[in-house]
Write a protein that holds these residues in place. Structure first.
Motif, PDB file in Angstrom:
ATOM      1  N   CYS A 354       3.647   8.270   0.042  1.00 33.09           N
ATOM      2  CA  CYS A 354       4.048   7.294   1.077  1.00 33.09           C
ATOM      3  C   CYS A 354       2.829   6.575   1.651  1.00 33.09           C
ATOM      4  O   CYS A 354       2.896   5.371   1.932  1.00 33.09           O
ATOM      5  CB  CYS A 354       4.819   7.996   2.201  1.00 33.09           C
ATOM      6  SG  CYS A 354       6.435   8.602   1.676  1.00 33.09           S
ATOM      7  N   ASP A 358       2.545   2.660   1.790  1.00 32.74           N
ATOM      8  CA  ASP A 358       2.290   1.999   3.079  1.00 32.74           C
ATOM      9  C   ASP A 358       1.066   1.085   3.005  1.00 32.74           C
ATOM     10  O   ASP A 358       1.073  -0.024   3.554  1.00 32.74           O
ATOM     11  CB  ASP A 358       2.039   3.058   4.173  1.00 32.74           C
ATOM     12  CG  ASP A 358       3.336   3.623   4.741  1.00 32.74           C
ATOM     13  OD1 ASP A 358       4.401   3.005   4.530  1.00 32.74           O
ATOM     14  OD2 ASP A 358       3.287   4.690   5.385  1.00 32.74           O
ATOM     15  N   ILE A 361       1.935  -2.094   1.171  1.00 28.85           N
ATOM     16  CA  ILE A 361       2.844  -2.909   1.997  1.00 28.85           C
ATOM     17  C   ILE A 361       2.030  -3.644   3.072  1.00 28.85           C
ATOM     18  O   ILE A 361       2.219  -4.837   3.312  1.00 28.85           O
ATOM     19  CB  ILE A 361       3.931  -2.011   2.644  1.00 28.85           C
ATOM     20  CG1 ILE A 361       4.934  -1.539   1.580  1.00 28.85           C
ATOM     21  CG2 ILE A 361       4.653  -2.745   3.775  1.00 28.85           C
ATOM     22  CD1 ILE A 361       5.965  -0.531   2.094  1.00 28.85           C
ATOM     23  N   TRP A 368       8.544  -4.549   4.236  1.00 29.71           N
ATOM     24  CA  TRP A 368       9.178  -3.343   3.720  1.00 29.71           C
ATOM     25  C   TRP A 368       8.776  -2.152   4.587  1.00 29.71           C
ATOM     26  O   TRP A 368       7.753  -2.181   5.266  1.00 29.71           O
ATOM     27  CB  TRP A 368       8.726  -3.057   2.273  1.00 29.71           C
ATOM     28  CG  TRP A 368       9.019  -4.155   1.287  1.00 29.71           C
ATOM     29  CD1 TRP A 368       9.763  -5.281   1.502  1.00 29.71           C
ATOM     30  CD2 TRP A 368       8.546  -4.234  -0.067  1.00 29.71           C
ATOM     31  NE1 TRP A 368       9.796  -6.056   0.365  1.00 29.71           N
ATOM     32  CE2 TRP A 368       9.054  -5.428  -0.621  1.00 29.71           C
ATOM     33  CE3 TRP A 368       7.758  -3.419  -0.861  1.00 29.71           C
ATOM     34  CZ2 TRP A 368       8.788  -5.816  -1.928  1.00 29.71           C
ATOM     35  CZ3 TRP A 368       7.489  -3.794  -2.168  1.00 29.71           C
ATOM     36  CH2 TRP A 368       8.006  -4.988  -2.698  1.00 29.71           C
ATOM     37  N   TYR A 369       9.565  -1.081   4.471  1.00 24.44           N
ATOM     38  CA  TYR A 369       9.284   0.112   5.272  1.00 24.44           C
ATOM     39  C   TYR A 369       9.459   1.352   4.407  1.00 24.44           C
ATOM     40  O   TYR A 369      10.470   1.486   3.712  1.00 24.44           O
ATOM     41  CB  TYR A 369      10.239   0.177   6.479  1.00 24.44           C
ATOM     42  CG  TYR A 369       9.909   1.301   7.421  1.00 24.44           C
ATOM     43  CD1 TYR A 369       9.011   1.108   8.461  1.00 24.44           C
ATOM     44  CD2 TYR A 369      10.472   2.561   7.251  1.00 24.44           C
ATOM     45  CE1 TYR A 369       8.676   2.149   9.320  1.00 24.44           C
ATOM     46  CE2 TYR A 369      10.147   3.607   8.103  1.00 24.44           C
ATOM     47  CZ  TYR A 369       9.250   3.388   9.132  1.00 24.44           C
ATOM     48  OH  TYR A 369       8.920   4.419   9.983  1.00 24.44           O
ATOM     49  N   CYS A 370       8.487   2.261   4.471  1.00 23.75           N
ATOM     50  CA  CYS A 370       8.578   3.485   3.659  1.00 23.75           C
ATOM     51  C   CYS A 370       8.965   4.682   4.532  1.00 23.75           C
ATOM     52  O   CYS A 370       8.292   4.981   5.518  1.00 23.75           O
ATOM     53  CB  CYS A 370       7.240   3.731   2.961  1.00 23.75           C
ATOM     54  SG  CYS A 370       7.330   5.115   1.799  1.00 23.75           S
ATOM     55  N   TYR A 379      11.045   3.454  -0.087  1.00 19.15           N
ATOM     56  CA  TYR A 379      10.867   2.233   0.694  1.00 19.15           C
ATOM     57  C   TYR A 379      12.128   1.393   0.679  1.00 19.15           C
ATOM     58  O   TYR A 379      12.872   1.369  -0.293  1.00 19.15           O
ATOM     59  CB  TYR A 379       9.653   1.405   0.247  1.00 19.15           C
ATOM     60  CG  TYR A 379       9.485   1.239  -1.235  1.00 19.15           C
ATOM     61  CD1 TYR A 379       8.836   2.202  -1.988  1.00 19.15           C
ATOM     62  CD2 TYR A 379       9.975   0.109  -1.892  1.00 19.15           C
ATOM     63  CE1 TYR A 379       8.675   2.056  -3.354  1.00 19.15           C
ATOM     64  CE2 TYR A 379       9.813  -0.045  -3.260  1.00 19.15           C
ATOM     65  CZ  TYR A 379       9.172   0.937  -3.985  1.00 19.15           C
ATOM     66  OH  TYR A 379       9.025   0.803  -5.337  1.00 19.15           O
TER      67      TYR A 379
END
Ligand SMILES: Cc1ncc(COP(=O)(O)O)c(C=O)c1O
Length: 449
Positions: A354, A358, A361, A368-370, A379
């Motif tokens: 992650c 991250d 990103i 986007w979000y993990c 994600y």
């Protein structure tokens, strides 16, 4: 933010790369299409990115090799069925030993006692029954809940997945009404006859759904994992348990995927007290199995309402459920593979994966979000964590997802085909994770152009 014309062009390039590197899978697929609908033994296997699925030659630990000799780092791990790593040595040894001693006799073996005791220690429920899949475990838990409560309705969470259980393929429409989910196949009755759907993290909605007093059970994952990951807000799960008690519904927690947080899943980590708990997949180390646990009170109520004379025709059981082979596999997997020490390693790798996602990103400023769930990371194509299944589903982007999966596959990484999930096994290494980090960064760089 993503230029769609560019995405199409990039995707085309990956389609060509895939065809060039997998000619033997292509041949196998042509032959397979003559004898199986869609060329696959199970319908979901048609969902892999690319024109056809890879045919696997061998899989061991966190890696597999396809029939063309390409090697892959497996971050899908059978969508959790092989979270142990492929063919873990301890499980294989137990299976081999059991193969010579009989695989299924419809009689209990010593392993059944050992495994039930181990599950009781992990999840805090004293009594266990075995099935052939997690789907079956959920079906049985629902049927028993109806039996002992004398009530008809089931509550599930919007955008949940609990296997092929009829009652669970419901969703909320725009007006908040329970309706059939898109793609649901062969529903026996309209879904609002069996089911009420509630949003995750919505306690008021949960209480409203319980109020009529006709709910037999609430079936839920402690964190949603089948629409991306959606985490529970502080206090939410405990409060659901209290509401279940208040309205006389059985609270069933499905830990099939959320065991990624540790040996006793989120139930242990958060000190939850469900009435029943279901789980399958990883605990067999790759051998099909499922199980459900229950309190003594539930077991007493079930015993009062069932009769030995018709126990085989009442809709609970299954000839091969609790078979000697799957119990031997579970015994070895639970006691030697899915251990505290291995979870520690897997969770550290999950965080490392992650962190890598991250970083890319952030570097490329992607919206986007993990999410992190122990050994599992995922994600979503939205800038912040979702609070409900609906919010997570709204972030879906099939076109983008198909591209990312194919690109990473061509680079040697298999993600779960349903969304952007990666899972760590005890055999996954930091080098595997770092290789993904580099490939993911490069993919993001090309995507933003
Ligand atoms: C939370 C959950 N429960 C149950 C199941 C069903 O498992 P199986 O396919 O082994 O029946 C799944 C499958 O993905 C799942 O994600």
């Amino acid at each position: 933010m993503i230029d769609r014309a560019r995405l199409k062009e990039l995707h085309k390039k990956e389609e060509e790369r895939f065809l060039a590197s997998t000619p033997k899978s292509c041949e196998r697929f042509a032959a397979a299409s003559e004898v199986m609908p869609g060329g696959v033994p199970m319908s979901w296997m048609a969902k892999w990115p690319g024109k056809y699925p890879l045919f696997v030659a061998t899989a061991k630990g966190a890696h597999f090799t396809d029939v063309d000799g390409n090697e892959y780092i497996d971050l899908c791990l059978g969508d959790t069925g092989s979270m142990t790593g492929h063919s873990p040595a301890a499980t294989v040894a137990a299976i081999k030993a059991q193969l010579e001693r009989g695989m299924t006799a419809m009689l209990p073996t010593d392993d059944a006692v050992t495994v039930s005791g181990e599950l009781a220690k992990r999840f805090g429920l004293p009594l266990w029954q075995f099935t052939v899949s997690a789907t079956d475990a959920n079906r049985h838990a629902i049927r028993y809940s109806r039996l002992i409560t004398g009530k008809s309705k089931i509550i599930v969470i919007d955008r949940c997945y609990h296997g092929s259980v009829d009652e669970t393929f419901a969703t909320l429409d725009a007006a908040g009404k329970t309706v059939m989910r898109e793609g649901n196949i062969g529903a026996p009755v309209p879904l609002d006859e069996t089911t009420r759907v509630v949003e995750f993290n919505d306690l008021a909605g949960m209480e409203a759904a319980l109020k009529a007093g006709d709910v037999a059970a609430i079936l839920m994952e402690p964190a949603m994992t089948n629409v991306g990951i959606v985490m529970p807000e502080d206090g939410y799960l405990g409060a659901v348990g209290e509401l279940a008690k208040k309205y006389g519904a059985v609270w069933i927690i499905d830990e099939t995927h959320t065991i990624s947080v540790g040996p006793g899943g989120m139930t242990k980590d958060l000190g939850l007290k469900p009435d029943m708990l279901t789980i399958g997949k990883a605990i067999g180390g790759g051998i099909p199995t499922g199980t459900f646990g229950m309190t003594r009170e539930i077991a007493i109520e079930i015993a009062k309402k069932t009769s030995r004379e018709v126990i085989d025709t009442g809709g609970i059981g299954g000839t091969l459920a609790g078979n000697a082979l799957s119990l031997a596999a579970m015994r070895a997997t639970l006691t030697e593979v899915l251990t505290e020490a291995n979870f520690k390693k897997m969770i550290a790798l999950g965080n490392r994966w992650c962190d890598g996602v991250d970083a890319a990103i952030a570097e490329f400023n992607l919206p986007w979000y993990c999410n992190r769930l122990g050994a599992r990371g995922e994600y979503l194509f939205q800038g912040k964590a979702a609070k409900t299944g609906r919010e997570a589903a709204a972030a879906g982007d099939f076109e983008l997802e198909q591209y990312i999966h194919l690109r990473l596959l061509n680079d040697g990484f298999l993600l779960t085909p349903f969304h952007n999930m990666a899972l760590m096994s005890p055999d996954t290494t930091e080098a595997d994770v770092d290789a993904h980090t580099r490939a993911f960064r490069e993919m993001c760089r090309e995507l933003v152009g």
